[in-house]
Design a protein around this motif. Structure first.
Motif, PDB file in Angstrom:
ATOM      1  N   CYS A 288       0.828  -1.206   0.000  1.00 34.90           N
ATOM      2  CA  CYS A 288       0.000   0.000   0.000  1.00 34.90           C
ATOM      3  C   CYS A 288       0.859   1.252   0.000  1.00 34.90           C
ATOM      4  N   CYS A 289       0.264   2.369  -0.409  1.00 34.69           N
ATOM      5  CA  CYS A 289       0.943   3.663  -0.440  1.00 34.69           C
ATOM      6  C   CYS A 289       0.151   4.693   0.361  1.00 34.69           C
ATOM      7  N   ARG A 290       0.884   5.635   0.921  1.00 35.56           N
ATOM      8  CA  ARG A 290       0.287   6.794   1.580  1.00 35.56           C
ATOM      9  C   ARG A 290       0.844   8.063   0.938  1.00 35.56           C
ATOM     10  N   ASP A 291       0.015   9.091   0.874  1.00 33.19           N
ATOM     11  CA  ASP A 291       0.460  10.414   0.454  1.00 33.19           C
ATOM     12  C   ASP A 291       0.115  11.371   1.594  1.00 33.19           C
ATOM     13  N   PRO A 292       0.399  12.670   1.453  1.00 30.32           N
ATOM     14  CA  PRO A 292       0.152  13.588   2.578  1.00 30.32           C
ATOM     15  C   PRO A 292      -1.281  13.571   3.098  1.00 30.32           C
ATOM     16  N   SER A 293      -2.263  13.136   2.285  1.00 31.17           N
ATOM     17  CA  SER A 293      -3.644  13.087   2.774  1.00 31.17           C
ATOM     18  C   SER A 293      -3.837  11.995   3.815  1.00 31.17           C
ATOM     19  N   CYS A 302      10.752   5.995  -2.817  1.00 26.67           N
ATOM     20  CA  CYS A 302      10.629   6.352  -4.236  1.00 26.67           C
ATOM     21  C   CYS A 302      11.940   6.915  -4.782  1.00 26.67           C
ATOM     22  N   ILE A 303      12.183   6.687  -6.074  1.00 26.68           N
ATOM     23  CA  ILE A 303      13.375   7.227  -6.731  1.00 26.68           C
ATOM     24  C   ILE A 303      13.155   8.677  -7.128  1.00 26.68           C
ATOM     25  N   SER A 304      11.971   8.992  -7.692  1.00 25.92           N
ATOM     26  CA  SER A 304      11.749  10.349  -8.192  1.00 25.92           C
ATOM     27  C   SER A 304      10.427  10.962  -7.748  1.00 25.92           C
ATOM     28  N   ILE A 305       9.423  10.150  -7.440  1.00 27.89           N
ATOM     29  CA  ILE A 305       8.108  10.692  -7.066  1.00 27.89           C
ATOM     30  C   ILE A 305       8.156  11.193  -5.619  1.00 27.89           C
ATOM     31  N   PRO A 306       7.805  12.457  -5.363  1.00 25.92           N
ATOM     32  CA  PRO A 306       7.870  12.982  -3.991  1.00 25.92           C
ATOM     33  C   PRO A 306       6.616  12.666  -3.194  1.00 25.92           C
ATOM     34  N   ASP A 307       6.749  12.732  -1.870  1.00 32.47           N
ATOM     35  CA  ASP A 307       5.604  12.670  -0.942  1.00 32.47           C
ATOM     36  C   ASP A 307       4.745  11.424  -1.105  1.00 32.47           C
ATOM     37  N   VAL A 308       5.371  10.288  -1.346  1.00 32.06           N
ATOM     38  CA  VAL A 308       4.662   9.008  -1.374  1.00 32.06           C
ATOM     39  C   VAL A 308       5.466   8.012  -0.539  1.00 32.06           C
ATOM     40  N   TRP A 309       4.779   7.302   0.355  1.00 35.54           N
ATOM     41  CA  TRP A 309       5.436   6.368   1.254  1.00 35.54           C
ATOM     42  C   TRP A 309       4.766   5.002   1.134  1.00 35.54           C
ATOM     43  N   GLY A 310       5.578   3.934   1.079  1.00 34.58           N
ATOM     44  CA  GLY A 310       5.040   2.593   0.867  1.00 34.58           C
ATOM     45  C   GLY A 310       5.273   1.660   2.040  1.00 34.58           C
ATOM     46  N   GLU A 311       4.507   0.559   2.071  1.00 34.03           N
ATOM     47  CA  GLU A 311       4.634  -0.421   3.159  1.00 34.03           C
ATOM     48  C   GLU A 311       4.080  -1.761   2.698  1.00 34.03           C
ATOM     49  N   SER A 312       4.673  -2.846   3.252  1.00 36.86           N
ATOM     50  CA  SER A 312       4.214  -4.205   2.971  1.00 36.86           C
ATOM     51  C   SER A 312       3.562  -4.858   4.188  1.00 36.86           C
ATOM     52  N   ASN A 313       4.074  -4.582   5.385  1.00 34.09           N
ATOM     53  CA  ASN A 313       3.584  -5.222   6.606  1.00 34.09           C
ATOM     54  C   ASN A 313       2.384  -4.453   7.142  1.00 34.09           C
ATOM     55  N   MET A 314       1.203  -5.022   6.971  1.00 32.29           N
ATOM     56  CA  MET A 314      -0.039  -4.354   7.370  1.00 32.29           C
ATOM     57  C   MET A 314      -0.329  -4.576   8.859  1.00 32.29           C
ATOM     58  N   GLN A 315      -0.681  -3.493   9.555  1.00 32.12           N
ATOM     59  CA  GLN A 315      -1.013  -3.608  10.974  1.00 32.12           C
ATOM     60  C   GLN A 315      -2.454  -4.059  11.186  1.00 32.12           C
ATOM     61  N   GLU A 352       2.684   3.765 -11.704  1.00 33.85           N
ATOM     62  CA  GLU A 352       3.890   4.588 -11.765  1.00 33.85           C
ATOM     63  C   GLU A 352       4.637   4.569 -10.439  1.00 33.85           C
ATOM     64  N   GLU A 353       3.907   4.663  -9.316  1.00 33.08           N
ATOM     65  CA  GLU A 353       4.546   4.655  -7.997  1.00 33.08           C
ATOM     66  C   GLU A 353       5.216   3.313  -7.720  1.00 33.08           C
ATOM     67  N   CYS A 358       8.566   2.788  -4.947  1.00 32.50           N
ATOM     68  CA  CYS A 358       8.096   3.427  -3.715  1.00 32.50           C
ATOM     69  C   CYS A 358       7.852   2.424  -2.590  1.00 32.50           C
ATOM     70  N   THR A 359       7.802   1.115  -2.911  1.00 34.49           N
ATOM     71  CA  THR A 359       7.599   0.100  -1.866  1.00 34.49           C
ATOM     72  C   THR A 359       8.764  -0.881  -1.785  1.00 34.49           C
TER      73      THR A 359
END
Length: 673
Positions: A288-293, A302-315, A352-353, A358-359
């Motif tokens: 999954c991905c998160r953005d500032p929202s 991410c290599i070039s896309i800003p303000d996107v954060w990824g994760e594999s281990n779901m809580q 694209e992400e 990004c993950t």
């Protein structure tokens, strides 16, 4: 070691071999274990060089032999007496209760359709089309022997019931009519003699409502549709768009296909490439991905896309979704993937992400597999299958006509906060303070807070306090801003001199200075032979010697000589005596920390640092033969020492991760752990 074996078996796996581990077979798979040691073992029957490499602990004749004490917790209670000689590498999770006695295929699909045909064809095509034009064929009685070489990839949706028995060997590419005559001329003209076709063509069944009474004298050679509308617009656009914005089909979507992308580009070339299009009911893994929202408290990869954060281990794992103990969702359909990300305050990453990495390296061994991706409604797209709704109209994803039946909350707030916390507390207080004293509370509060906190704490407290238990119960109201020592005396004198020397000697000759020093002290003593009967208000009742040295040491080795000297001193005393700690205390409240791997801590102080024993540090433990050496041996040169990071037993009051990792505790907590 036994717990490691049991963990791998419970996850349908085994411990990696030393060779596999050092070949980076688990690199970047999570838990921040790239810089730590992990359990490895060689199974019985495989080649080995040392006993400790083998799962059984016995390497005889270059081969690991079976253990003499097999596991007490086998993964099956009733193993088969006649196992298959060629077991499946991908066994089904839920095998059929009544499997076919005569299966028609030796290689069944891993993604069977959720709505199988009730009337499958008896003789399926040997080489079916890779691009079928329809998923719902019109005929209910397919040909028993279909042609092996169909002449078109786009067969008519409504084929004629009476096809000509002698079709043209060279049919025209742009027929002038959509309804060919059932009685074609045997001697057709090579080229028509008129550019203006008749307004009243001969037909056995003329139209009862012709569209136009004046057909075009120059019809289009490339009509835009094979099925013209029955209700044309009365005022067509003078400049129609090349990408009409048609609405999604009534009650559905443009396509039931969706997109999956590889966890890391070029890692999925053997299974379809970086992007594949599959049915939305197929299985895929989830990142999954998160953005500032959403709040960006995940790792930025991410290599070039800003303000996107990824994760594999779901809580949070939604009901009905299968996941590993680490929160890894390896198989679910498209709807399950969306639900999983929403439950974790996130969304599916876009194609694209995902391909911008990004993950990458966020865990679950998903770098080499295809994961669900989607573009949200309102964002730019190029194909229907990229959109979460399955509909890309006019280059934009349109909303789905069938929203989720399982929203993540049943009672959303009508007044959400404008600045939500990026790290909400797991267990919020039932009665929070109406007037909190700080806007930035610590994320690691003490487990034993003071019952009498100071009213006016220091604005800039020492980063390295020398003691966690100050002697005085009444601290100074105005302590000195510039203490002259970082190690104050544990037992300060009750009567300090009011006129201390401005230049005290570095090596005082006595550990008990006089409380009444001479006002006019001599600059230098006049004798090299001190008196055997010095003036003292309280002379010793048992002097050590009646013949003091005529040349006393200028640098005595102790400020507090023993009251019980040995009767037979050593002729060659050691330069580093092994004295015990002073009675009732310690020489220092500082302790040592060392880097987990040499040269990996150069940016934070080097291989060894000295800190307060109340500071925080991580924990790894060692065992020697007195404990039992059943941990992995990792030392380069020191024999008979074994180390470990993941603790199976966590003492009360010590915080640890679910994997038994103790990342922060004080010195006492480390010893206890």
């Amino acid at each position: 070691f036994a717990g490691a074996i049991e963990t791998c078996q419970a996850n349908d796996a085994r411990l990696c071999t030393p060779e596999e581990m050092l070949d980076q077979c688990t690199k970047g798979t999570g838990c921040q274990f790239n810089n730590v040691h992990l359990w490895v073992a060689i199974a019985s029957g495989d080649a080995c060089s040392t006993d400790s490499e083998c799962e059984s602990g016995s390497c005889n004749g270059g081969t690991c032999v079976p253990t003499s004490s097999p596991t007490a917790k086998p993964v099956t209670g009733s193993p088969t007496s006649s196992p298959t000689s060629s077991p499946s590498s991908k066994p089904t999770v839920a095998p059929s209760a009544s499997p076919s006695a005569s299966p028609v295929t030796t290689g069944p699909t891993t993604s069977p359709t959720s709505s199988p045909s009730s009337k499958p064809t008896v003789s399926p095509s040997v080489s079916p089309s890779a691009r079928p034009v329809t998923s719902s064929p019109i005929t209910t009685s397919p040909s028993i022997s279909p042609t092996p070489k169909p002449v078109t990839e786009s067969p008519s949706a409504t084929p004629t019931a009476n096809p000509t028995k002698s079709p043209s060997s060279s049919p025209i590419a742009t027929p002038t009519t959509g309804s060919p005559t059932i009685s074609p001329s045997k001697n057709s003209t090579g080229s028509p003699k008129t550019g203006s076709p008749s307004s009243s063509p001969v037909s056995k069944s003329p139209s009862s409502s012709p569209v136009t009474s004046s057909p075009s004298s120059s019809p289009s050679a490339n009509p835009t549709t094979l099925s013209p509308t029955l209700q044309p617009t009365q005022s067509p656009s003078a400049s129609p768009t090349s990408q009409p914005t048609t609405s999604a089909p009534s009650g559905g979507e443009n396509t039931s296909l969706r997109t999956q992308a590889c966890g890391v580009p070029n890692r999925c070339n053997s299974v379809g490439g970086d992007k594949v299009t599959v049915s939305k009911t197929a299985s895929g893994a989830v990142r999954c991905c998160r953005d500032p929202s959403h709040g960006g408290d995940w790792a930025y990869k991410c290599i070039s896309i800003p303000d996107v954060w990824g994760e594999s281990n779901m809580q949070v794992i939604p009901e009905g979704i299968n996941a590993s103990s680490g929160g890894c969702v390896a198989e679910t359909d498209f709807a399950g993937a969306i639900e999983t990300c929403q439950a974790n305050d996130a969304r599916l990453c876009t194609p694209e992400e995902m391909l911008d990495q990004c993950t990458k390296g966020t865990g679950c061994q998903f770098n080499n597999v295809h994961l669900w991706v989607a573009i949200a409604s309102g964002d730019a797209c190029s194909t229907d299958s990229e959109c979460e709704s399955g509909s890309c109209n006019g280059g934009t994803c349109v909303p789905t006509s069938s929203p989720t039946a399982k929203p993540v909350t049943g009672s959303p707030t009508s007044s959400p906060t404008s600045s939500p916390s990026s790290k909400p507390t797991v267990a919020p207080s039932a009665s929070p303070s109406a007037s909190p004293v700080t806007t930035g509370p610590t994320t690691s509060p003490t487990s034993s807070p003071s019952s009498k906190p100071t009213v006016s704490p220091s604005v800039s407290p020492s980063a390295r306090p020398v003691t966690s238990s100050p002697i005085t119960t009444s601290p100074s109201i105005s302590p000195t801003p510039k203490p002259v020592t970082e190690s104050p005396s544990a037992t300060p004198t009750a009567n300090p001199t009011k006129s201390p020397s401005s230049s005290p000697i570095a090596t005082p000759t006595t550990g008990s200075p006089t409380i009444s020093p001479s006002k006019n002290s001599t600059g230098s003593p006049k004798t090299g032979s001190p008196s055997s009967s010095p003036v003292s208000k309280s002379p010793s009742s048992s002097p050590v010697t009646s013949s003091p040295s005529s040349s006393p040491s200028a640098n005595p080795t102790t400020l507090s000589p023993t009251l019980q000297p040995t009767q037979s001193p050593s002729a060659s005393p050691t330069s580093q005596p092994t004295t015990s700690a002073p009675s009732g205390g310690e020489n220092t409240s500082l302790r040592t920390q060392a880097c987990g791997v040499p040269n990996r801590c150069n940016s934070v102080g080097g291989d060894k640092v000295t800190v307060s024993k109340t500071a925080s540090g991580a924990v790894r433990c060692c065992r020697d033969p007195s404990h039992g050496g059943d941990w992995a041996y990792k030392c380069i040169s020191i024999p008979d020492v074994w180390g470990e990071s993941n603790m199976q037993v966590i003492p009360e009051g010590i915080n640890a991760s679910s994997g038994g990792c103790v990342a922060e505790t004080d010195f006492a907590g480390a010893i206890e752990t």
